[in-house]
Scaffold this active site. Sequence first.
Site, PDB file in Angstrom:
ATOM      1  N   SER A 208     -64.303 -39.341  16.279  1.00 20.44           N
ATOM      2  CA  SER A 208     -63.811 -38.967  17.602  1.00 20.44           C
ATOM      3  C   SER A 208     -64.623 -39.715  18.650  1.00 20.44           C
ATOM      4  O   SER A 208     -65.808 -39.986  18.452  1.00 20.44           O
ATOM      5  CB  SER A 208     -63.988 -37.458  17.796  1.00 20.44           C
ATOM      6  OG  SER A 208     -64.128 -37.146  19.167  1.00 20.44           O
TER       7      SER A 208
ATOM      8  N   GLU B  24     -52.503 -37.481   8.626  1.00 22.62           N
ATOM      9  CA  GLU B  24     -51.712 -37.032   9.784  1.00 22.62           C
ATOM     10  C   GLU B  24     -50.645 -38.057  10.153  1.00 22.62           C
ATOM     11  O   GLU B  24     -49.512 -37.700  10.497  1.00 22.62           O
ATOM     12  CB  GLU B  24     -52.628 -36.791  10.981  1.00 22.62           C
ATOM     13  CG  GLU B  24     -53.552 -35.612  10.775  1.00 22.62           C
ATOM     14  CD  GLU B  24     -54.575 -35.525  11.888  1.00 22.62           C
ATOM     15  OE1 GLU B  24     -54.437 -34.647  12.731  1.00 22.62           O
ATOM     16  OE2 GLU B  24     -55.521 -36.349  11.910  1.00 22.62           O
TER      17      GLU B  24
END
Length: 473
Positions: free
Chosen positions: A281, A294
């Site tokens: 991140s 994802e």
Amino acid sequence: MSSETAQLWGGRFATGPAPALAQLSRSVHFDWRLVPYDIAASRAHARVLHHAGVLEAGELSQLLSSLEELGKACETGEFTPTPTDEDVHTALERGLLERLGPLGGKLRAGRSRNDQIATELRLYLRDNARGAATRLVELCEALVGQSQRHVDVPAPGMTHLQHAQPVLFSHHLLAHVQAFLRDLARLQDWDVRAACCPLGAGALAGSSLPLNPEQVAAELGFDGACENSIDAVSDRDFAAEFLFITALIGVHLSRLGEEIVLWTSHEFGWITLDDAYATGSSIMPQKKNPDIAELARGKAGRLIGSLMSLLVTLKGLPLAYDRDLQEDKEPVFDAVDTMALVLPAMAGMVDTMTVNAGVLRAAAPAGYALATEVAEWLVRAGVPFRQAHEITGALVARCVERGLQLHELSDAELCDVSELLTPEVREVLTVSGAIAARTTVGSTGAEPVAAQLATVRKRLTAYQEWGTGAVPL
Ligand code: ARG
């Protein structure tokens, strides 16, 4: 025809196309990837034109070598489409005219862009179906590898995402492989229907020239020529069916993706992704995210969208060719590109992930997952299942109330729930016992899982071989 552009029509028009029309009409920026198939189809067509007496032997050899040279020039980037080339066919005819002068214009006899594009899209998809199959086999092999390495690891089996019954983790991974094996079978089965060649259908009515569609079909690796020229140029079932298969692969990938997202969460902790297949991140330094899983989940939307887009394009189209059909290409190209992106990433992620066997083993019996063992133990003692279910339900309720696991109740408490619950019931209250007891075909016991692994391996080898047999160009 203007001499600067190779526009394939224009004789009856007093003016050239308006820029807005030219822009809308243009497909060369996406159909350029069909170049090798257009060249292959042109070479086959040149040969039948020679047999039909339309081309002299010398003309044929000049055309064949120019086509080959043009194909290479496209590959190296030496020959590229110009802004006025409408589509791949126009651009390549320009290339031939530049090399051969008027002889380059002879190849158009007896064919139309309608039968050309239908042929080339089939060729492209037949090749790419094999490419997608190869990538899918690689993902399956990664799943099979993990399955083999964790063949004795029990895991919670879920229904409704709640603990249901313990299973071998290997069995669970192989369930995903089974779905992909059906997708592989679908690709192979689709290929049988896609193996007929439209070339020779012309615009829609066939040709008055003595062409030989069967010869062209054989040269291009098809099983035969299409039986109906009108159907040959208007049918896009093969593209829709291909998109259904890729949409379903997308759905299957999204299920695996979703599970990997769950399994990598702190709450599950079943697997850990390799650093090379996880992302971080930009603000939270501690994060390790399952982006591949994802994206695989997300791409299912795109693949389903491509199928929907083509089906809606095809709906209500009158026979034979309509320009709407130009809209068939971008969805299938996108589906092929999506397969090429997602499958290798998923395969690498699955192959390198660490399975946290200890966590799985500890979680396997949680949530009273062995309750069914008690019910079936009672059945073996002659109790009707309806009553066995009731007794076991009462046993679970007692455990919930007392904050204990099934095997932790005392003999007296067991007896208090039902006299039928003798202390021997504890013998079936182990994960390994529950799994070992499942010996029938397709069950989660070690033997049926080993048998499943062996057949899955064999079937994957067969699909691997099919995948490498590309259409000869
Ligand atoms: N670019 C066209 C397509 O993709 C080729 C066929 C054009 N045919 C025609 N009659 N305008 O469908």
